[in-house]
Write an enzyme that holds these catalytic residues in place. Structure first.
Site, PDB file in Angstrom:
ATOM      1  N   GLN A 174       0.855  -1.179   0.000  1.00 12.13           N
ATOM      2  CA  GLN A 174       0.000   0.000   0.000  1.00 12.13           C
ATOM      3  C   GLN A 174       0.892   1.231   0.000  1.00 12.13           C
ATOM      4  O   GLN A 174       1.711   1.391   0.903  1.00 12.13           O
ATOM      5  CB  GLN A 174      -0.863  -0.067   1.248  1.00 12.13           C
ATOM      6  CG  GLN A 174      -1.738   1.125   1.491  1.00 12.13           C
ATOM      7  CD  GLN A 174      -2.167   1.185   2.930  1.00 12.13           C
ATOM      8  OE1 GLN A 174      -2.669   0.220   3.490  1.00 12.13           O
ATOM      9  NE2 GLN A 174      -1.936   2.309   3.573  1.00 12.13           N
TER      10      GLN A 174
ATOM     11  N   SER B 202       1.463   6.861   2.577  1.00 15.90           N
ATOM     12  CA  SER B 202       2.182   7.910   3.314  1.00 15.90           C
ATOM     13  C   SER B 202       3.325   8.487   2.497  1.00 15.90           C
ATOM     14  O   SER B 202       3.944   7.794   1.687  1.00 15.90           O
ATOM     15  CB  SER B 202       2.769   7.334   4.603  1.00 15.90           C
ATOM     16  OG  SER B 202       1.753   6.918   5.456  1.00 15.90           O
TER      17      SER B 202
ATOM     18  N   GLU C  29      -2.831  10.946  18.703  1.00 16.13           N
ATOM     19  CA  GLU C  29      -3.590  12.202  18.642  1.00 16.13           C
ATOM     20  C   GLU C  29      -4.740  12.110  17.634  1.00 16.13           C
ATOM     21  O   GLU C  29      -5.853  12.564  17.910  1.00 16.13           O
ATOM     22  CB  GLU C  29      -2.650  13.363  18.266  1.00 16.13           C
ATOM     23  CG  GLU C  29      -1.643  13.719  19.356  1.00 16.13           C
ATOM     24  CD  GLU C  29      -0.510  12.703  19.509  1.00 16.13           C
ATOM     25  OE1 GLU C  29      -0.285  11.903  18.567  1.00 16.13           O
ATOM     26  OE2 GLU C  29       0.146  12.692  20.565  1.00 16.13           O
TER      27      GLU C  29
ATOM     28  N   GLU D  80      -7.528  -0.747   7.400  1.00 15.40           N
ATOM     29  CA  GLU D  80      -6.293  -0.624   8.183  1.00 15.40           C
ATOM     30  C   GLU D  80      -6.605  -0.436   9.657  1.00 15.40           C
ATOM     31  O   GLU D  80      -6.016  -1.063  10.513  1.00 15.40           O
ATOM     32  CB  GLU D  80      -5.425   0.542   7.698  1.00 15.40           C
ATOM     33  CG  GLU D  80      -4.190   0.728   8.585  1.00 15.40           C
ATOM     34  CD  GLU D  80      -3.158   1.697   8.023  1.00 15.40           C
ATOM     35  OE1 GLU D  80      -3.556   2.665   7.371  1.00 15.40           O
ATOM     36  OE2 GLU D  80      -1.959   1.460   8.259  1.00 15.40           O
TER      37      GLU D  80
END
Lengths: 367, 406
Positions: free
Chosen positions: B128, B131, B375, B246
């Site tokens: 994949q 990013s 976060e 994911e």
């Protein structure tokens, strides 16, 4: 995999939620705080009519004979509502009678609990006793008890107190009919202004042994599961209050809920409460099935629930800012009740240590 | 309330167990194949084919896609039982868990015919490519460009944190096809041949010392328009399909991680000037905290499984797990290493427990970031579960090539 409450328990929860949303809540708690009554008698009558005090009492003793699952959902709903009635105390005393009571003792007290004529409570605290396991102020001699228990929740108005006394192997449980001689009941002021507490002075008061130290500790585990559910209920409402305020309060041109400093605290409240809920469900399962994991599950449930409640109650005040610190704000009810539940069965630190002792014993058996 | 399988689940588990006892037996006596080496790949391919021939792949996929058309519980039961054997797992997790479902949801019939069956039997390995150095949590900020050229698209740019890129045959890649549109609008997803000219995968050395991921460079790499997944400009919607999978895949504690029992064992062996460490109050409180997190997550996952078992969709359990697990691993490892003083610090000191704790301390720092940072996960819980408003996003409606950071 069916790690979830039964449909019956869920139906009872929904019914309890509807009743309490309508009849209890912070405004009713405030009325109780401002008044003098030990509890709201009218609400207590309704609670008894709904069958909550009869829930755990076997049919043979005039009850409904529901399982521990139902007791847990009721404890949670009562925790949510802050309802000013002696329900949790009576429920915990009922568990002691179910666990340790002789047939005669159960026949003597359970029917009255079921029909609401007997309010019952549990007293282990002795002001300066460090934990539920260190009772030394109340002693039993020849069927009579002397010493002082303080603070005892819901003492005023109660007919039956189950108190711990120093025994050979640790605290033992005794039944005290509060209408007998040698008994003095006074108010004991605490941080919780809604749930009233009392000072119980025993001066050679007649008492019946209910259970030994083993029974005392077995009862503590069951009470810990119930108190965990109560704490989760109270903590969840504190979180809901904080979240509702964060969606509405504006600062620097934005709803404060947009700020990560605010929303991450709300997320942490949720995470802590859900972890506590998972442990408390484990406790409910262990209690309902009398599983060997009960000690471990109960201690974990209590510690996780205390952590979640403390965090939600404290940060609820914080997220409200100045208004949250006023007498008029409802934040104080959850903040204060947090201390009551934390005290009620012994401290977080004591229960965390009890959890580790349980794990050590389990590991030693497995080795 | 119970922890038991339903009769249907029990029947499937018994069938799987019986099959595995025989089929996976051969791996038991083999020494562990280290990480991602050729032997690991060979064994993984062999095992995937064996499972495929026996009807244990694509368990939840539609039958039309070569799957078994069964429920998530069936898939979970198979994984639970498989993980008790020594059979190699992991190489196909991303490809079959995330990439191929995206391919069969958004690809054209020819693409599905060409890629899906081959992937399912293990013939081709997938990665994949999402990013980028400048797009992590804010994935829609990617800069890798794809420009139309006849029947092809030409890709230039860089991806990072790509698992197994050097072992993969194909990947799904999100690219920017129209920088004049706002960031979420100008993206398009493609299938890319990892062996094509211009694709270069380099191992990415992590701070822990290992290299479990790659950075992948694309220089004038050509992809046919037929390999596009979804419409031009719909890449964000397509990527969300993949990411949904994911977040489901990265949740629980990694297998064989140190847990509260490790901390008990370590503390029992340490003698302090105040007596055995296991008797110290602060140590016992920490053990309790670690237990609450470890067991709380397991029990939370059982709640999610119970929902699945009843045919319901689980709630935020996986987000909760992700937030709790990694930070707890980090705190627990640091605490245990502290207790062990010098032996915890020296990399050749102490026994196997300390070795695992040191590894856990290093790895957990990455785990707090991978698959959604702590976060971002808190944002998700606050916004999707509690209904709090989203963060302000000043660049959301600005053309990507005109957006200026505040």
């Amino acid at each position: 995999m069916n790690f979830d409450f039964s449909d019956d328990a869920k139906a009872l929860r929904d019914q309890a939620r509807r009743f309490l949303d309508e009849r209890a809540g912070a405004a009713v708690a405030r009325k109780a705080m401002d008044g003098d009554a030990p509890y709201d008698a009218e609400l207590w009558t309704s609670v008894v009519e709904l069958g909550w005090t009869a829930a755990r009492v076997p049919e043979a003793h005039g009850g409904i004979g529901l399982s521990a699952e139902e007791a847990c959902v009721l404890a949670e709903e009562v925790g949510r509502s802050l309802i000013p009635v002696p329900f949790v105390s009576t429920l915990m005393a009922t568990e002691a009678l179910l666990l340790a009571g002789s047939e005669a003792q159960q026949a003597r007290w359970l029917p009255g609990i079921a029909d609401g004529s007997v309010i019952a409570t549990i007293g282990w605290a002795e002001g300066d006793a460090a934990s539920p396991a260190t009772t030394r102020g109340v002693r039993a001699e020849g069927g009579r008890l002397s010493g002082t228990k303080v603070p005892v929740p819901d003492l005023q108005g109660a007919r039956l107190a189950i108190v711990s006394a120093a025994g050979r192997d640790g605290p033992s449980l005794h039944l005290v009919d509060l209408e007998g001689p040698g008994i003095t009941i006074e108010a004991a002021p605490t941080l919780d202004l809604v749930r009233r507490h009392g000072r119980l002075t025993l001066d050679g008061a007649a008492a019946e042994p209910l259970g030994d130290a083993a029974a005392f500790h077995a009862w503590l585990d069951r009470a810990a599961v119930l108190s965990a559910w109560e704490a989760i209920g109270t903590g969840t409402v504190a979180m809901e209050m904080a979240v509702a305020y964060a969606k509405e309060r504006v600062a620097f041109g934005q709803k404060i809920g947009r700020y990560q400093g605010v929303k991450h605290k709300c997320a942490d409240m949720y995470v802590k409460l859900e972890l506590a809920r998972a442990h408390a469900m484990h406790g409910a399962w262990a209690m309902a099935t009398d599983a060997p994991e009960l000690g471990q599950a109960a201690a974990a449930a209590r510690v996780a629930a205390l952590d979640a409640l403390k965090f939600a109650a404290e940060e609820n005040v914080q997220l409200h800012g100045g208004i949250g610190f006023t007498w008029e704000s409802d934040c104080q009810f959850y903040y204060r009740r947090n201390r009551q539940i934390a005290f009620a069965l012994g401290s977080r630190a004591w229960w965390a240590d009890r959890l580790v002792r349980t794990l050590e014993r389990r590991n030693a058996r497995a080795a | 309330m119970d922890f038991n399988d339903t009769p249907t689940e029990a029947e499937y588990r018994a069938k799987v167990r019986a099959w595995l006892a025989d089929a996976a037996a051969k791996y038991k006596d083999m020494p562990d194949a280290e990480g991602r080496n050729a032997e690991f790949v060979r064994r993984s391919k062999d095992w995937q084919k064996t499972k495929h021939d026996a009807g244990y792949t694509g368990i939840t996929w539609p039958k039309a896609m070569g799957g078994q058309g069964l429920t998530p519980m069936h898939s979970i039961i198979f994984s639970q039982e498989e993980s008790k054997t020594a059979a190699p797992t992991g190489l196909y997790a991303i490809g079959l868990g995330m990439c191929i479902p995206t391919v069969f949801t958004h690809g054209n019939p020819e693409v599905i015919q060409r890629f899906v069956p081959k992937a399912l039997e293990g013939g081709e390995i997938w990665c994949q490519l999402f990013s980028e150095p400048a797009a992590g949590s804010d994935l829609a900020g990617i800069r890798t460009r794809a420009v139309r050229d006849g029947d092809d698209w030409v890709i230039n740019g860089q991806k990072v944190w790509t698992t197994n890129a050097h072992l993969c045959d194909y990947g799904i890649i999100v690219t920017r096809t129209d920088p004049s549109k706002p960031k979420h609008k100008g993206l398009t997803m493609f299938i890319v041949d990892m062996h094509a000219p211009g694709v270069e995968a380099r191992p990415l050395k992590q701070m822990s010392g290992g290299a479990d991921f790659n950075e992948v460079f694309f220089t004038d790499v050509r992809v046919p328009d037929a390999w596009r997944l979804g419409e031009v400009g719909d890449g964000w919607k397509v990527a969300l399909t993949t990411l949904m999978h994911e977040r489901l895949a990265v949740g629980g504690k990694p297998r064989h991680s140190p847990d509260y029992n490790t901390l008990i064992d370590v503390a029992r062996q340490i003698e302090t000037e105040m007596g055995p460490a296991i008797e110290a109050t602060h140590v016992r409180q920490k053990i309790a905290d670690v237990y609450l997190a470890d067991e709380g997550i397991k029990l939370t996952q059982m709640r999610a499984l119970s929902a699945l078992s009843k045919g319901q969709i689980p709630g935020a359990e996986q987000s909760i797990s992700k937030v709790v697990v990694a930070k707890n691993m980090q705190d627990m490892a640091a605490f245990a290493l502290d207790l062990s003083e010098a032996a915890g610090f020296m990399t050749d000191g102490g026994g196997s427990d300390l070795e695992r704790l040191r590894a856990s301390y290093m790895w957990s720092a990455g785990l707090r970031i991978a698959g959604g940072t702590d976060e971002i996960l808190r944002n998700i819980i606050a916004e999707r579960v509690l209904g709090l408003p989203g963060d302000l996003r000043p660049d959301k409606d600005t053309p990507f090539n005109e957006a200026k950071p505040l």
